[in-house]
Structure formats: C-alpha cells, structure tokens
Design an enzyme around this catalytic site. Structure first.
Site, PDB file in Angstrom:
ATOM      1  N   CYS A   1      -4.488   4.485  -2.416  1.00 14.09           N
ATOM      2  CA  CYS A   1      -4.641   3.940  -3.503  1.00 14.09           C
ATOM      3  C   CYS A   1      -4.828   4.889  -4.629  1.00 14.09           C
ATOM      4  CB  CYS A   1      -6.128   3.197  -3.321  1.00 14.09           C
ATOM      5  SG  CYS A   1      -6.767   2.942  -4.946  1.00 14.09           S
TER       6      CYS A   1
ATOM      7  N   ASP B   1       0.766  -1.317   0.139  1.00 14.04           N
ATOM      8  CA  ASP B   1       0.008   0.008   0.004  1.00 14.04           C
ATOM      9  C   ASP B   1       0.806   1.315   0.010  1.00 14.04           C
ATOM     10  OD1 ASP B   1      -2.177   1.683   0.361  1.00 14.04           O
ATOM     11  OD2 ASP B   1      -3.067   0.390   1.694  1.00 14.04           O
TER      12      ASP B   1
HETATM   13  N1  COA Z   1      -0.632  -9.049 -13.583  1.00 15.50           N
HETATM   14  C1  COA Z   1       0.030  -8.565 -14.809  1.00 15.50           C
HETATM   15  N2  COA Z   1      -0.763  -8.217 -15.799  1.00 15.50           N
HETATM   16  C2  COA Z   1      -1.992  -8.170 -15.858  1.00 15.50           C
HETATM   17  C3  COA Z   1      -2.751  -8.475 -14.930  1.00 15.50           C
HETATM   18  C4  COA Z   1      -2.030  -9.111 -13.500  1.00 15.50           C
HETATM   19  N3  COA Z   1      -2.769  -9.464 -12.596  1.00 15.50           N
HETATM   20  N4  COA Z   1      -3.994  -8.617 -15.098  1.00 15.50           N
HETATM   21  C5  COA Z   1      -4.127  -7.915 -16.451  1.00 15.50           C
HETATM   22  N5  COA Z   1      -2.875  -7.789 -16.872  1.00 15.50           N
HETATM   23  C6  COA Z   1      -2.363  -7.108 -18.104  1.00 15.50           C
HETATM   24  C7  COA Z   1      -3.000  -8.084 -19.324  1.00 15.50           C
HETATM   25  O1  COA Z   1      -2.386  -9.276 -19.549  1.00 15.50           O
HETATM   26  C8  COA Z   1      -3.188  -7.139 -20.300  1.00 15.50           C
HETATM   27  O2  COA Z   1      -1.803  -6.879 -20.856  1.00 15.50           O
HETATM   28  P1  COA Z   1      -1.741  -6.473 -22.310  1.00 15.50           P
HETATM   29  O3  COA Z   1      -2.226  -5.032 -22.407  1.00 15.50           O
HETATM   30  O4  COA Z   1      -0.220  -6.497 -22.562  1.00 15.50           O
HETATM   31  O5  COA Z   1      -2.296  -7.412 -23.323  1.00 15.50           O
HETATM   32  C9  COA Z   1      -3.652  -5.762 -19.680  1.00 15.50           C
HETATM   33  O6  COA Z   1      -2.946  -6.041 -18.220  1.00 15.50           O
HETATM   34  C10 COA Z   1      -4.965  -5.454 -19.625  1.00 15.50           C
HETATM   35  O7  COA Z   1      -5.755  -6.585 -19.120  1.00 15.50           O
HETATM   36  P2  COA Z   1      -7.053  -6.619 -18.712  1.00 15.50           P
HETATM   37  O8  COA Z   1      -7.444  -7.954 -18.203  1.00 15.50           O
HETATM   38  O9  COA Z   1      -7.873  -5.939 -19.855  1.00 15.50           O
HETATM   39  O10 COA Z   1      -7.176  -5.435 -17.477  1.00 15.50           O
HETATM   40  P3  COA Z   1      -7.707  -4.093 -17.348  1.00 15.50           P
HETATM   41  O11 COA Z   1      -6.992  -3.261 -18.238  1.00 15.50           O
HETATM   42  O12 COA Z   1      -9.040  -4.045 -17.409  1.00 15.50           O
HETATM   43  O13 COA Z   1      -7.244  -3.840 -15.829  1.00 15.50           O
HETATM   44  C11 COA Z   1      -6.748  -4.829 -13.764  1.00 15.50           C
HETATM   45  C12 COA Z   1      -7.684  -4.612 -14.909  1.00 15.50           C
HETATM   46  C13 COA Z   1      -7.388  -5.423 -12.328  1.00 15.50           C
HETATM   47  C14 COA Z   1      -5.499  -5.703 -14.095  1.00 15.50           C
HETATM   48  C15 COA Z   1      -6.111  -3.306 -13.219  1.00 15.50           C
HETATM   49  O14 COA Z   1      -6.965  -2.477 -13.292  1.00 15.50           O
HETATM   50  C16 COA Z   1      -5.075  -3.289 -12.130  1.00 15.50           C
HETATM   51  O15 COA Z   1      -4.197  -4.015 -12.061  1.00 15.50           O
HETATM   52  N6  COA Z   1      -5.561  -2.720 -10.928  1.00 15.50           N
HETATM   53  C17 COA Z   1      -4.831  -2.658  -9.839  1.00 15.50           C
HETATM   54  C18 COA Z   1      -4.973  -1.445  -9.332  1.00 15.50           C
HETATM   55  C19 COA Z   1      -4.245  -1.486  -7.958  1.00 15.50           C
HETATM   56  O16 COA Z   1      -3.318  -2.029  -7.609  1.00 15.50           O
HETATM   57  N7  COA Z   1      -4.736  -0.420  -7.228  1.00 15.50           N
HETATM   58  C20 COA Z   1      -4.390  -0.302  -5.753  1.00 15.50           C
HETATM   59  C21 COA Z   1      -4.608  -1.370  -4.799  1.00 15.50           C
HETATM   60  S1  COA Z   1      -6.212  -1.505  -4.082  1.00 15.50           S
HETATM   61 ZN    ZN Z   2      -5.282   1.054   1.840  1.00 19.86          ZN
END
Ligand code: COA
Ligand code: ZN
Length: 327
Positions: free
Chosen positions: A249, A24
């Site tokens: 976040c 975090d």
């Molecule tokens: N680890 C690594 N890469 C990931 C992944 C993961 N867990 N999940 C998705 N990806 C990659 C995909 O392979 C894809 O890659 P590409 O563009 O090279 O093809 C890309 O990310 C998009 O994938 P998609 O499934 O369409 O995800 P998205 O763009 O809708 O994003 C999340 C969804 C959940 C992956 C993203 O929003 C995220 O990681 N959020 C976390 C935010 C965070 O940590 N916030 C703070 C903590 S609460």
């Molecule tokens: Zn937090």
C-alpha cells in the site's frame, strides 16, 4: 515404510487461492503497465485454477495512477466460469464504476486503524463505514457480491497493535448489520505473527462460521508463509497472494510485497493441500512480471525452481567430483 511421507499432511483439504497481483501488486509500481498487458496478464491468470482474481481497484486515479484504466481492464478481460472477478472499492463513486464494469464482487476497503484509514482514504473509519453502508444497500438484490477488506487488522505502522476486539467489532458491523458475505483480514504491512494469526482466525471462525474469511498477508518481515500455515491450522481456507510477491500500500509507511502466490501454492502442494492451481502455468505467468514492471520480483521459487527441479549430476570423469566422493 515410506520414509518420505510428509510430516504434516493437508490430506487433500481445499485451499482457495485469490490472486491480488494486478491490484495490490501493480498499485505499488512506479511504472504504468500498459492496459493491454494488464488484460493479457489477467487472462493468463484465469487459466491457472485460481478461485478469485482481484483485477483492479476503482479508487481515485490521483491516489493510484497505476490503475487509472480500471474500467477498460475489467471490461476487456476474458472471463472464465467459476472464477470470481473482484475489484477494490473505497467509496460510492468507486462502487458505481465497478458495477458499471461488471465486477462479480465489490471488495470494499477500510482500515481497522484510524490513522491508516485517514492516511489511505482521507476520512475517518466512521465516514468510511457510512459510505460503504450506502454501497451495500445500493447493490442489495443485484447479484453483486460484497466482501469487506479490513486493512491493518494485525497491526498499524502508525498506531502499533490494533486490539482484536476492535477488529472483531468492525467484522460484526459488516457481517451482522450489513450482511457482507465475506471479510478479508489484511496484514497490510507485515506486522502479523503466527500465534496472533491463529487466535484471530479462530475467534472469527467461532463467531461467523458461515462467512467467507480471507487472510491477506504481506511478507514484509519474512513471516508470510508461517502466517498462512498458522491460519490454515486455525481453520482458514482462503488466502490472498500476489504473483511474484509484488505489492504494497503506497499509503502505509514501510509497506512491501504480499505473500507470493507461487511460493504459497508450491508449499501447500508439497504438504498435500489442494489449491487447484497449476503451478507451472502460474510460474510461467510470474516470469512475465519483470518485463512488465521493469525490475526483479521477490519470488524465491522463480529463482530457485521447485523443490524437485533437479540439476544435472556431475559427469563421470569430473576430477573434483570423483576426488571428494572417494574421501
Ligand atoms: N474513483 C474515481 N475518482 C474518484 C473516486 C473513485 N472511487 N473517489 C473520488 N474520486 C475523485 C472525485 O471525483 C474528485 O475528483 P476531482 O478532484 O476531479 O473533483 C477527487 O477524486 C477527490 O474526491 P474526494 O471525494 O474529495 O476524495 P479524496 O480526495 O478525499 O480521496 C479517496 C478519497 C478514497 C477517493 C482516495 O483517498 C482514494 O482513492 N484512496 C485509495 C487509496 C488506495 O487505493 N490505496 C491502496 C489500496 S488499500
Ligand atoms: Zn495488501
């Protein structure tokens, strides 16, 4: 009679401290902390007596570039027996990466509020739940533990109050339908206040007395420590906190640092609770942070010292001191 006896004593009650600074905390930093420095920091934290360390997160490296080295960090840290090394996981891809890197626990994340889920994870809560259900089924029987973190469980910066029945319904689905071993109720943007925290903690504890409950507070509005104390009084014994009080976040408007681990440990020790944490060693680790992230940290204990870190008395002959003493 000992007049210095604390008014409210923890009587040695065990409180488990869980460090989230390397997840975090570092996710919110603009600077990329070099991988070897992250590993050294986790190794230092492994020596201080924490119950759990959230080492990193297996999210999209595009969403959180600061933690793009998650595999290497989790694989190369020196693990101590008795500490749970956990990692944040938003989807199936993240779970696969975390399991490959030998996480003891997957900390599955979704938000109790629809707006924050869409902002943070780019999907609806139902889609998150479907994906995370798949993760739980996939790791069943492998020995990898499952905790679920519900972001914005005490308020959402876009929707306002999240009704307690909604929060408890998500807890029900994870605990009873999927068998999650632990739930973390997260106050992602510091909207929680003590009476609310006490009620939510009590309701959770009554319904799921055997499920590991963690409270995760941010000090955004100065209520962090008050919320910790209210939760303890209502039956909680596990807290996330962040070294130096860093954190937040990036996908929640107005987010800022977690409750500060050394401040919580300091306060709980004074009140007679047993956190098992070696405060001087924890503070030594926290002192490294400004050098790693390039700015001061919110921790007040680092600036002021502990309550009984005393200062030199004025020397005899100091005229100002003598004059005021004789008044
Ligand atoms: N680890 C690594 N890469 C990931 C992944 C993961 N867990 N999940 C998705 N990806 C990659 C995909 O392979 C894809 O890659 P590409 O563009 O090279 O093809 C890309 O990310 C998009 O994938 P998609 O499934 O369409 O995800 P998205 O763009 O809708 O994003 C999340 C969804 C959940 C992956 C993203 O929003 C995220 O990681 N959020 C976390 C935010 C965070 O940590 N916030 C703070 C903590 S609460
Ligand atoms: Zn937090």
């Amino acid at each position: 009679m000992n007049t210095n006896k604390p008014v409210w004593q923890g009587a040695g009650r065990r409180i488990h401290m869980q460090e989230v600074g390397t997840r975090d905390g570092l996710q919110a930093e603009a600077a990329f902390v070099p991988t070897e420095d992250k590993i050294a920091l986790v190794n230092a934290l492994s020596e201080v007596g924490l119950a759990k360390i959230e080492v990193t997160s297996f999210v999209s490296p595009k969403a959180i570039p600061a933690l793009r080295d998650a595999e290497q960090v989790l694989r190369e840290i020196r693990r101590q027996p008795g500490i749970v090394y956990t990692a944040l996981v938003p989807n199936v891809r993240g779970a696969e990466r975390a399991v490959e890197s030998k996480a003891d626990e997957l900390n599955l994340v979704m938000s109790a509020s629809e707006s924050h889920n869409v902002s943070n994870l780019r999907m609806t809560r139902e889609r998150s739940y479907a994906g995370l259900s798949e993760v739980v089924r996939a790791v069943q029987g492998t020995g990898v533990a499952i905790n679920v973190s519900l972001s914005c469980a005490m308020g959402c910066p876009m929707e306002g109050d999240v009704p307690m029945p909604v929060v408890l319904d998500w807890c029900h689905r994870y605990v009873e339908e999927l068998g999650a071993g632990g739930v973390t109720l997260c106050d992602t943007t510091g909207m929680a206040y003590p009476t609310q925290v006490a009620e939510l903690t009590r309701l959770f504890r009554e319904r799921w007395p055997h499920t590991e409950l963690t409270l995760h507070f941010h000090n955004t509005r100065g209520m962090g420590l008050a919320n910790v104390l209210a939760a303890i009084d209502a039956g909680a014994d596990r807290f996330d906190a962040s070294l130096g009080g860093i954190g937040g976040c990036p996908y929640a408007p107005g987010a800022s640092g977690n409750v500060c681990t050394e401040e919580v440990v300091h306060a709980l020790a004074l009140m007679g609770y047993d956190t098992g944490v070696d405060l001087p060693r924890l503070m030594a680790a926290a002192r490294q942070l400004p050098g790693l992230i390039g700015h001061e940290v919110p921790s007040q204990i680092l600036k002021a010292g502990r309550r009984l870190d005393l200062h030199p008395r004025p020397v005899v002959g100091d005229e100002i001191a003598l004059r005021s003493a004789s008044r």
